[in-house]
Every structure is written in C-alpha cells, then in structure tokens.
Motif scaffolding. Structure first.
Motif, short mmCIF file in Angstrom:
data_model
loop_
_atom_site.label_atom_id
_atom_site.label_comp_id
_atom_site.label_asym_id
_atom_site.label_seq_id
_atom_site.Cartn_x
_atom_site.Cartn_y
_atom_site.Cartn_z
N UNK A 100 -2.31 -39.07 55.50
CA UNK A 100 -3.48 -38.48 56.17
C UNK A 100 -3.78 -37.08 55.64
N UNK A 101 -2.75 -36.30 55.41
CA UNK A 101 -2.97 -34.94 54.90
C UNK A 101 -3.50 -34.98 53.46
N UNK A 102 -3.01 -35.93 52.66
CA UNK A 102 -3.50 -36.04 51.28
C UNK A 102 -4.97 -36.46 51.30
N UNK A 103 -5.36 -37.40 52.15
CA UNK A 103 -6.76 -37.81 52.26
C UNK A 103 -7.63 -36.65 52.74
N UNK A 104 -7.12 -35.88 53.67
CA UNK A 104 -7.88 -34.74 54.23
C UNK A 104 -8.09 -33.67 53.16
N UNK A 105 -7.06 -33.38 52.38
CA UNK A 105 -7.22 -32.33 51.37
C UNK A 105 -8.10 -32.80 50.21
N UNK A 106 -8.13 -34.09 49.91
CA UNK A 106 -8.98 -34.61 48.83
C UNK A 106 -10.47 -34.59 49.24
N UNK A 107 -10.69 -34.66 50.54
CA UNK A 107 -12.08 -34.62 51.00
C UNK A 107 -12.63 -33.20 51.03
N UNK A 109 -11.16 -30.46 52.74
CA UNK A 109 -10.65 -29.61 53.82
C UNK A 109 -9.30 -29.04 53.41
N UNK A 110 -8.92 -27.97 54.01
CA UNK A 110 -7.64 -27.34 53.71
C UNK A 110 -6.49 -28.07 54.39
N UNK A 111 -5.31 -27.92 53.84
CA UNK A 111 -4.12 -28.56 54.42
C UNK A 111 -3.70 -27.82 55.68
N UNK A 112 -3.33 -28.56 56.68
CA UNK A 112 -2.85 -27.95 57.93
C UNK A 112 -1.35 -27.71 57.79
N UNK A 116 2.12 -30.34 57.58
CA UNK A 116 2.97 -30.33 56.39
C UNK A 116 4.43 -30.05 56.78
N UNK A 117 4.63 -29.10 57.68
CA UNK A 117 5.98 -28.77 58.14
C UNK A 117 6.57 -29.96 58.92
N UNK A 118 5.76 -30.60 59.76
CA UNK A 118 6.23 -31.74 60.55
C UNK A 118 6.64 -32.89 59.63
N UNK A 119 5.82 -33.17 58.62
CA UNK A 119 6.16 -34.25 57.69
C UNK A 119 7.43 -33.92 56.91
N UNK A 120 7.57 -32.66 56.51
CA UNK A 120 8.77 -32.24 55.77
C UNK A 120 10.03 -32.38 56.63
N UNK A 121 9.95 -31.95 57.87
CA UNK A 121 11.10 -32.06 58.79
C UNK A 121 11.46 -33.53 59.01
#
Length: 151
Positions: A100-107, A109-112, A116-121
C-alpha cells in the motif's frame, strides 16, 4: 572299588562332610514312618491383603512416568505453533502495508513515516521467529526412533 591312589587331604574331608544330593537319605538318619514326597507340596498360597500389596503399574509404567513429559511437550508445541501463526499474520500485515505504501508513493503522495516504521517493526518481529520455527520444525527435526519399546 579299591582304595584311592591319592592321599587324603582337607578337600576330601570337606567332600565327605558335604550334604548328599536332594532325595538321598543321610547315613545314620532315622527313617520316617511315611515316605517323603519327591517334590515339595504345591499348596495354594494365601492371598495378600490390600495393606500388603505393593503398587506396580506392570506394563504401563513407562507411559505413566512419561505422561507429564509428553503433556509438557504437547503444550510447548502448541505454544510455538501459536506464535508461528501470529508471526505469519504479522508478516502478511507487513507485506500489505509495504504494498500500500509503495502504491501510494508511486501515485505522487509522500510516504507516511508511521506506516513505514510499523511495517519495519512487523518484519523485524516476524521474520526471525519464522526462520527459527521453520529450521527447528522442518530442517533440524530427527526421525522417530525405530524399534524402541518401553517395557
């Protein structure tokens, strides 16, 4: 038979004083009025009372002793399977967040940062456990022992 050619020694005294074989009467022994039975009598033994009995599990002693160990092993296996299921759910959630974050940044919008921290954890928590779980359950497990029987 004639006299022995060897000299009499202490061994001959021991042999002469030894008891005769079973069923052979002793010399100079009184003869009983009734003949002795060839075998000892097989009278039934009295049954033991409940206070004299000693507990013996018989053939199931091994199972009774191993029951707590087996129960603990099953509990630990269920616990590790439950944690593996949670780690798998966390990995799926991390993948979904990443996509979802990759799709959002490709459209555009900036990365939240929070996502990103939640996915990394979630990756950090799930991947090592799933790696160890897979190693110990599928790679390092030994085949059961063949021919071992508790008696």
């Amino acid at each position: 038979m004639g006299p022995s050619k060897r000299s009499a020694g202490p061994k001959d005294d021991i042999a002469a004083n030894a008891a005769p074989p079973h069923g052979t009467p002793l010399p100079n022994a009184p003869v009983p009025a009734t003949p002795l039975p060839a075998t000892p009598s097989m009278a039934p033994r009295p049954r033991a009372t409940s206070t004299q009995r000693v507990y013996s599990p018989g053939g199931c002693g091994c199972a009774l002793l191993m029951a707590p160990v087996v129960a603990a092993g099953i509990g630990l296996a269920a616990l590790s399977l439950g944690l593996a299921l949670l780690a798998l759910i966390a990995l799926i959630a991390a993948i979904v967040l990443t996509v979802r974050e990759i799709k959002r940044t490709r459209s555009g919008a900036g990365a939240r940062t929070g996502f990103v921290i939640a996915a990394t954890v979630l990756y950090v928590l799930s991947l090592p456990y799933l790696g160890l779980f897979s190693w110990f359950w599928f790679v390092e497990s030994e085949p059961p022992l063949k021919g071992v029987v508790c008696s």
